[in-house]
Enzyme design. Structure first.
Site, short mmCIF file in Angstrom:
data_model
loop_
_atom_site.label_atom_id
_atom_site.label_comp_id
_atom_site.label_asym_id
_atom_site.label_seq_id
_atom_site.Cartn_x
_atom_site.Cartn_y
_atom_site.Cartn_z
CB SER A 1 -0.83 0.11 1.20
OG SER A 1 -2.16 0.90 1.10
NE ARG B 1 -9.15 2.72 9.46
CZ ARG B 1 -7.89 2.20 9.43
NH1 ARG B 1 -7.32 2.92 8.37
NH2 ARG B 1 -7.51 1.11 9.89
CG ASP C 1 -6.14 -3.78 -3.72
OD1 ASP C 1 -7.07 -2.78 -3.42
OD2 ASP C 1 -5.14 -3.90 -3.26
CG HIS D 1 -5.52 -2.39 -0.09
ND1 HIS D 1 -4.65 -2.10 -1.21
CD2 HIS D 1 -5.11 -1.70 0.75
CE1 HIS D 1 -3.54 -1.67 -0.76
NE2 HIS D 1 -4.00 -1.06 0.45
CG ASP D 2 -7.01 -4.31 5.00
OD1 ASP D 2 -6.40 -3.38 4.54
OD2 ASP D 2 -7.84 -3.94 5.68
#
Lengths: 380, 380
Positions: free
Chosen positions: A141, A210, A308, A338-339
């Site tokens: 990232s 967030r 992602d 993504h994580d």
């Protein structure tokens, strides 16, 4: 070699190194910069693995990558000296908007910082320590963006690089969604243009940012499988009037993600680092994206995630197609999105072991005067 | 047939039909509801095509689907009577939060409305007009959600349906991103809990919501191809300090999209209709999603877009796999993402012509006593 006599922090202990004043890529000056770091494994001169954390990560890689960093693990601290810094502009030890200047926090006086600035500050930090060689830089990232910049700014210092879940530059979509997050913070009346440190914390703005970000960090099918249209226990999101305290389970989950971040992260750093991602572009001043990639000399492994949303896999394919020295490509197959590079421990273990393997000189054996390249199992 | 004597609005003229008081699925009452609509083509009893608009759309389908609705077009107003209403909760003629109740706008008194409520109100509207048959319901996005609900609530009224770019229920990701938009509006201090009509318009909140939404309406590669990391003309987004008036081109574009919406759309309606999408779930009270789909008797065509971020194509595959009466499936290939059903005129033309074709009884011809089904070209 002289460099083996470098004095490093005690293992795992967060330690701060002053690197002096710093002029950003865009020409602003930060009067005095500290870079915080942690170190695991014994330093032996050429055995440094430099790990680059993601946006709201920190130098404590032995925690956030606990499956991967440690004795006997893929990034084996019995062999390697793992070093991770907190990024310039961050809030976990390194100088950022919440740091003091002339007795009060920088706030709006903290300039915009590019990914290159982050790398330059880290290079200065290594200079101060006296570390002149890095076996490999590894990051995902925003950490992947720094890793890519490392390969172009200081290729002579590196043997290899592992670039995970990132693109060669911010895409317009990324700039859009990242700017939506910055906007959520800036529209919080408590933000005060970034100079909120004397007043209340702009928690609602940061939490809103967030929540948006988290939806780009997770795969949409994974989130759906976990929450679907379920109501949060004891709440009814289907009542006659929409109410903030009657939530779908997914919103309760996102609220939690938002609230958790406000307890550990500075809103100013969030804006600064998100803006760094907006400015991520390895092509800037290098004749464009593909020329920059083609010029890369560092053997580089590129890793992506099939689901992602934030950095779609085609962006890693683009990097790998154009890189001047592609070591290997790997794809994480995961519903997580993504994580995945943070949570798919088993897959990442295999990928990083493979990366370390490939970053080393070939093991060969001579039989009857003929040199044979050995399989991986002989090298480990 | 009696129904051919129905008196309809003049062609294209926005006309309002009162349908009386309305009780929502969740049990709230709206004292008096008007449904606004427009009509094109002559009404001949069984030739109604009911078009369902998307979230911020309206009844003026001859404008927003101008390639597809009109004489000789796919939805040929020489043959068909095209009717489109403004949705319950909207702000383009039908009753919504900005409508008056007891001399002032509903505001926070306007209840939550489900997709089913939207369909029930439209059914009541048809009842008032005396329309008892609809050849086909057609809609995309939120209009697709209504179309799906139509097939389950009033299958006996329909010959066919065309469901475009939607899912069988809100996914958790959709709920999350839609709630982020609602939150952007609710956190605007001017919103006043929805009762802002005496004061200033919460334009910043609505614009922020739209910027987020727009990033789910467009394909990420298309946005990137258009804007990349370009600066807005005359602005420098890479200066030493981040400034709101020094923008990347994509942010200028998104600002424009946001500002444009604030000039034409009510923030209260935006929240109400977005919440309707959160509540979209055809499985509710019908034994779950797949039982509901399996129970569908209306021949239904399902259309998706290969690059749709908001309603990914696997969601249309899910619908089509489980539908009790699948007429056909079609995929728009487009970089544009979700909005492809609004902008890919050529592809949509073919799809809707095919849909109309397939919604009609087969053309057959008898040769030597054997009945043959003819190809499409014989029927047009």
């Amino acid at each position: 070699m002289v460099s083996t006599h470098v004095l490093l922090a005690d293992e795992g202990v967060l330690t701060t190194i002053p690197i002096g004043s710093f002029t950003t890529e865009a020409g602003a000056e930060i009067a005095s910069v500290d870079i915080a770091y942690q170190r695991w494994g014994e330093f032996r001169g050429s055995n440094v693995l430099l790990i680059e954390h993601a946006l709201t990560g920190d130098s404590d890689v032995a925690t956030w990558w606990c499956d991967l960093v440690g004795p006997g693990k893929a990034l084996d601290t019995d062999s390697w000296c793992v070093i991770a810094t907190n990024v310039l502009g961050g809030c976990n030890g390194s100088t950022g908007p919440s740091s003091d200047l002339d007795g009060k926090p920088y706030g709006s006086r903290f300039p915009a910082v590019s990914i290159r600035d982050q790398v330059e500050a880290e290079k200065r930090f290594l200079d101060v320590l006296g570390i002149t060689e890095v076996h490999a830089v590894i990051g995902g990232s925003m950490g992947g963006a720094r890793t890519l910049e490392w390969t172009l700014l200081y290729p002579e210092m590196l043997q290899a690089a592992c670039v995970i879940a990132v693109s060669a530059r911010a895409s317009a979509w990324q700039i859009g969604i990242q700017s939506a997050q910055i906007s959520a913070i800036e529209r919080d009346p408590l933000w005060q243009g970034g100079d909120y440190y004397d007043g209340e914390y702009p928690a609602e703005g940061l939490a809103a940012a967030r929540r948006i970000a988290h939806l780009t960090y997770r795969g949409e099918m994974e989130i759906d499988e976990r929450f679907g249209t379920s109501a949060q226990a004891g709440e009814n999101p289907l009542g006659p009037y929409r109410k903030l305290d009657q939530r779908f389970a997914v919103n309760s989950y996102l609220d939690y993600q938002g609230a958790k971040l406000t307890q550990r992260f500075d809103a100013g750093s969030y804006v600064t680092l998100t803006e760094s991602l907006n400015r991520h572009d390895i092509g800037r001043g290098r004749g464009g994206l593909n020329k920059a990639l083609a010029s890369s000399k560092v053997p580089t492994m590129v890793v992506g995630v099939d689901t992602d949303i934030l950095y779609p896999y085609h962006q890693q394919e683009h990097i790998s197609r154009n890189l001047g020295n592609l070591l290997a490509m790997a794809k994480l197959s995961s519903p997580v999105g993504h994580d995945a590079f943070l949570v798919e421990g088993r897959q990442m273990d295999r990928i990083l072991r493979n990366f370390i393997q490939q970053s080393l000189p070939y093991a060969t054996e001579s039989v009857d005067g003929v040199e044979y390249r050995l399989g991986d199992e002989y090298i480990i």
